[in-house]
Design an enzyme around this catalytic site. Structure first.
Site, PDB file in Angstrom:
ATOM      1  N   ALA A  10      43.663  64.812  95.169  1.00 55.81           N
ATOM      2  CA  ALA A  10      44.200  66.076  95.659  1.00 55.81           C
ATOM      3  C   ALA A  10      43.280  66.778  96.643  1.00 55.81           C
ATOM      4  O   ALA A  10      43.562  67.901  97.061  1.00 55.81           O
ATOM      5  CB  ALA A  10      44.487  67.003  94.474  1.00 55.81           C
ATOM      6  N   HIS A  30      42.713  74.179  96.633  1.00 52.77           N
ATOM      7  CA  HIS A  30      41.283  73.906  96.494  1.00 52.77           C
ATOM      8  C   HIS A  30      40.591  74.228  97.820  1.00 52.77           C
ATOM      9  O   HIS A  30      40.974  73.698  98.863  1.00 52.77           O
ATOM     10  CB  HIS A  30      41.042  72.444  96.129  1.00 52.77           C
ATOM     11  N   ASN A  50      39.689  66.989  87.982  1.00 49.18           N
ATOM     12  CA  ASN A  50      39.200  65.703  88.467  1.00 49.18           C
ATOM     13  C   ASN A  50      38.787  65.793  89.930  1.00 49.18           C
ATOM     14  O   ASN A  50      37.931  65.036  90.393  1.00 49.18           O
ATOM     15  CB  ASN A  50      40.278  64.627  88.290  1.00 49.18           C
TER      16      ASN A  50
END
Length: 273
Positions: free
Chosen positions: A126, A224, A194
């Site tokens: 991601a 993020h 993760n």
């Protein structure tokens, strides 16, 4: 030397594993064959993968996958990671590992892979810019910070949320759940960060990579933001991933990242370091 991807096994049939199975079954990875699949309830696997276009593929316990495949894609809960990883790497095979957070607690697996001739591949998942972070790590990285924001429902079941008794449904404004090193974050949020583990492995390690984790009722995407300061570049990166319908903890882009990593092993042209 290109890797012959004739036999691929998939461990786990959640949102990511199902997409990977569907892609291999459709022939979208040249020269690849789906050799076996595993899931917690093996009895349901044949029906589930048949719906994905992969009828007649063996359903096996995770510890038996390595005997049937050259590459095993791990899409499991963190608690089941070690059992699969030990069997795959002990057999000298390639493990495509999505549970990067679980890997931080089992760095001895790198030595196992080194001794057996196996490999651990952690897909970008991601995040973005891991190529640039790895390049910066060839020199000196001064700091790596990451701010991870998800809708509150994405943190349901996280150990720290349960420990603190946080009512995620009651949040009306952003709440910082954690601030500290990536090594600690992955223990509090094994299904959520993760990405932080992957970032730490690419850069300056899990103890020096700093992360904030926020539950934010005002967003609909898993977001993020990363800041890297190094002697070669200053990097500022933000990605807002659309969650999968089946699992709000996981962005849709993660399955694409796994598929890209599998193709990269055999593609005659590889773009990116």
């Amino acid at each position: 030397m290109l890797v012959d991807l004739t036999k691929i096994a998939v461990a786990g049939l959640g949102a990511i594993g199902a997409d990977v199975v569907r892609c291999i079954a459709a022939g979208d990875i040249p020269a690849a064959r789906l050799a076996a699949v595993s899931a917690r309830d093996l009895a349901t696997v044949p029906q589930r993968i048949a719906a994905l276009g992969a009828a007649n593929v063996p359903a096996l316990p995770i510890e038996e996958l390595a005997a049937h495949a050259d590459v095993v894609v791990e899409c499991l809960p963190a608690a089941r990671f070690a059992l699969l990883a030990e069997s795959v790497l002990g057999a000298g095979k390639i493990l495509v590992a999505l549970s990067a957070g679980a890997l931080l607690d089992r760095m001895d697996l790198i030595d196992l892979a080194r001794g057996s001739g196996g490999r651990i591949i952690v897909p970008t998942g991601a995040l973005l810019g891991l190529d640039a972070v790895r390049a910066a790590a060839q020199g000196e990285i001064h700091s790596v910070t990451m701010i991870s924001r998800k809708p509150p429902g994405g943190f349901a079941g996280a150990p720290l949320v349960i420990e603190k008794g946080i009512d995620l449904d009651a949040l009306t404004e952003p709440l910082m759940l954690f601030a500290g090193p990536a090594a600690e974050a992955v223990r509090h949020f094994p299904a959520n960060v993760n990405v932080a583990a992957a970032l730490s492995l690419a850069g300056m390690g899990p103890e020096r990579t700093r992360i904030q984790v926020w539950a934010d009722p005002g967003i609909t995407r898993n977001t993020h933001s990363i800041r890297v300061e190094s002697d070669s570049a200053a990097l500022d990166m933000t990605i807002a991933n659309i969650p999968t319908a089946a699992n709000p903890r996981t962005g849709r882009i993660v399955a694409g990242s796994v598929i890209a990593a599998l193709r990269r092993l055999s593609d005659p042209l590889v773009v990116g370091s």
